[in-house]
Enzyme design. Structure first.
Site, mmCIF file in Angstrom:
data_model
loop_
_atom_site.group_PDB
_atom_site.id
_atom_site.type_symbol
_atom_site.label_atom_id
_atom_site.label_comp_id
_atom_site.label_asym_id
_atom_site.label_seq_id
_atom_site.Cartn_x
_atom_site.Cartn_y
_atom_site.Cartn_z
ATOM 1 N N LYS A 6 -9.459 33.269 40.505
ATOM 2 C CA LYS A 6 -8.360 32.293 40.605
ATOM 3 C C LYS A 6 -7.065 32.917 40.088
ATOM 4 O O LYS A 6 -7.087 33.662 39.098
ATOM 5 C CB LYS A 6 -8.722 31.034 39.805
ATOM 6 C CG LYS A 6 -7.741 29.880 39.967
ATOM 7 C CD LYS A 6 -8.244 28.625 39.255
ATOM 8 C CE LYS A 6 -7.287 27.468 39.375
ATOM 9 N NZ LYS A 6 -7.755 26.248 38.688
ATOM 10 N N SER A 11 -7.945 21.908 41.316
ATOM 11 C CA SER A 11 -6.970 22.930 41.634
ATOM 12 C C SER A 11 -7.569 24.267 42.078
ATOM 13 O O SER A 11 -6.864 25.075 42.675
ATOM 14 C CB SER A 11 -6.061 23.185 40.415
ATOM 15 O OG SER A 11 -6.798 23.729 39.341
ATOM 16 N N SER A 15 -11.136 20.664 37.959
ATOM 17 C CA SER A 15 -10.619 21.648 38.912
ATOM 18 C C SER A 15 -11.626 22.672 39.411
ATOM 19 O O SER A 15 -11.326 23.413 40.354
ATOM 20 C CB SER A 15 -9.417 22.381 38.308
ATOM 21 O OG SER A 15 -8.307 21.536 38.321
#
Lengths: 92, 482
Positions: free
Chosen positions: B78, B153, B177
């Site tokens: 990420k 997210s 997330s």
């Protein structure tokens, strides 16, 4: 939520909005604050003695100097001058 | 080679038996990324050169018999996890050109294994959102239906695993997330106990809630990754001193007698019927495996979203005050110091990030602090207390991961309040610092994955992986068509 509060929050947050932008964010923030207001229905008081967030000092790392990151790597993310960070003049 | 739904165990076997070399495996993924990523938009940065270089080094370890579980395994990271020399943007214009001078602790640990970095995945800007549509650089699409959101997210990480352009990925979870995008994209993701994984090098959103965790094709793969990234780190004082353990050690053990609680508030009218039906069918499966279902209540759930947004936004307002455009990040213009900082932040942050900063400063400002921030902390204490009570009579808790399946792009992500309310099933886990895993338990009528969450006691990730694996073993996943 009124325009005065939004302007105060923008100052705290170091953000600029146009007049139109302020109106838009004021409307959005009003709806968000309405949602946040639901916490007021909850009849309990925060008790800081019950929090379990403390960090044991026995577990923190030794206070010992270590080599810094290489200066050229740190400065590669900005536009330095003579190996210094450049900022606008603060004092005349 | 078919890269879809490849498990880390399978890839390890292929590498160790020399059926494929690490550079060949890496090349297969890079080739597929080039084909698929322009559609899915899961990656912001693809690190082809770095990947091939580390794959060649990994092959040397494999050849010399020194391979570890992740040696030569390609992974996606990420884009809020710092990678030395590789852009880490947080999907924000603010950090568009930011190249970290150091690795996050989790990256150091993966490098020590000889992993192969495929690239940096898209996300909601600064991890604030549940759709990955607030990303400045790559508005990721759901591999099951490209007209739908992948969740967020960590939507990029979930989508690349789901699309078979990474076998596993790291995400971060502040209010759901990792779990919610895993649910939307039909993969498995675990949010470890707060403190289980070092946050050193994770760009901070809400420091008391943030946690890094794996997203993969199975609970076992999540355990394999967690085995590597967990552990005490002196650079994160909140990381736990709990000794490392094998999180996959309980896989295969019977779950007979395990008590699984179903909090009634998670199965209310605000959850879609087909989601409820699938999760309750999973509960029934567990019952057939010998588990006992226990009714329970988390009555403060109705206040949880507000409490979460007050606490996380207050922390975000503080954490994001470091972005002033001076040492790194977008540099604005202005005649004075204050003008320059304001211009940097105004141009660098997107709308949602600005809203959260405004909300955080509102909750912390004079006259509102007691009414909002302290009240939210009181609610946090109440939520912890209620979870403690449930865990006195149950071993794990089963809930839906999200009230709905993935929705159409543009359908609700422009309405902040609607987006915040959609986090109802996940935020309490972060508030109470608990571990939770999401895995697929069914499909909607329009073939979108439905996720269920198993929530465990603090530091009991092994039981969650055991229970999720037991379910996955008897569940037939439907692959997407990407």
């Amino acid at each position: 939520m009124d325009i005065k509060t939004i302007e105060h929050l923008c100052n705290l947050s170091k953000l600029n909005y146009t007049d139109e932008g302020k109106q838009k964010v004021m409307a959005e923030m009003s709806e968000i604050i309405n949602l946040m207001d639901t916490v007021k229905e909850f009849d309990v008081v925060y008790d800081d003695t019950k929090d379990n967030n403390s960090i044991s000092y026995a577990e923190v790392r030794e206070d010992k100097a270590k080599p810094s990151f290489p200066t050229e790597k740190l400065l590669s993310n900005t536009k330095p001058s003579d190996n210094c960070y450049v900022v606008p003049k603060m004092v005349d | 080679m078919n890269l879809k739904e490849q498990t880390l165990d399978t890839l390890r076997g292929l590498l160790d038996t020399k059926k494929i070399s690490a550079p060949e495996l890496c090349g297969e993924y890079i080739k597929r990324i080039k084909e698929i990523n322009p559609e899915v938009l899961g990656y912001i940065t693809v690190t082809e050169d770095e990947a091939m270089k580390s794959a060649e080094q990994a092959q040397k370890l494999i050849d010399s018999g020194e391979a570890k579980p992740l040696t030569g395994i390609p992974l996606a990271i990420k884009d809020n996890i710092c990678t030395d020399g590789i852009k880490t943007t947080c999907a924000s214009k603010m950090l568009e050109d930011f190249v970290p001078p150091y690795d996050a602790c989790v990256i150091e640990k993966l490098k020590a294994e000889g992993y192969v970095i495929l690239g940096k995945t898209s996300m909601d800007e600064f991890a604030m959102g549940g759709s990955t549509q607030t990303s400045t650089f790559a508005k990721t699409k759901n591999p099951y239906d490209l007209t739908r959101v992948p969740g967020g997210s960590s939507g990029g990480s979930a989508a690349v695993v789901s699309a078979g352009i990474a076998p596993a990925a790291l995400g971060s979870d502040t209010g759901g997330s990792i779990r919610q995008p895993s649910s939307f994209c039909g993969v498995t993701g675990i949010k470890p106990t707060y403190g289980r994984v070092s946050r050193y090098g994770l760009i901070a959103f809400a420091s008391s809630l943030d946690q890094i965790g794996p997203i993969a094709n199975s609970a076992r793969d999540c355990g394999t990754l967690l085995n590597v990234i967990a552990g005490k780190d002196s650079r994160d004082a909140t990381s736990s001193t709990k000794p490392a353990e094998d999180f996959n050690a309980k896989i295969g053990q019977s779950i007979e007698g395990m008590k699984i609680a179903l909090p009634k508030e998670f199965y209310s009218d605000s959850t879609d019927d087909e989601v409820k039906t699938s999760v309750l069918a999973a509960a029934k499966k567990y019952e057939e495996m010998g588990a006992q279902l226990v009714d329970c209540s988390i009555s403060s759930l109705k206040y949880a979203v507000a409490a979460y947004y007050l606490v996380s936004s207050a922390e975000a307002a503080s954490n994001l005050s470091r972005f002033d455009g001076i040492k790194y990040g977008l540099r604005g213009e202005g005649r004075t110091f204050d003008e320059m900082i304001r211009d940097s932040r105004t141009r660098g942050f997107g709308d949602e990030v600005k809203r959260r900063i405004l909300l955080g400063n509102y909750a912390l400002s004079s006259g509102y602090y007691d009414a909002y921030y302290l009240k939210a902390l009181a609610l946090k204490q109440q939520i912890i207390k209620e979870y403690d009570e449930v865990f006195q009579k149950a071993d794990i808790i089963l809930t839906p991961t999200a009230p709905t399946v993935a929705y159409k792009i543009g359908e609700q992500e422009t309405d902040p309040v609607k987006m915040y309310l959609a986090d109802i099933c996940t935020v309490t886990v972060n508030i109470a610092s608990l571990p939770a895993i999401s895995t697929t338990c069914g499909y909607s009528a329009n073939n979108m994955p439905i996720g269920m969450s198993l929530i465990g006691r603090k530091f009991d990730e092994a039981t969650l992986i055991q229970a999720a694996d037991a379910f996955e073993a008897g569940f037939e996943k439907r692959p997407n068509n990407i």
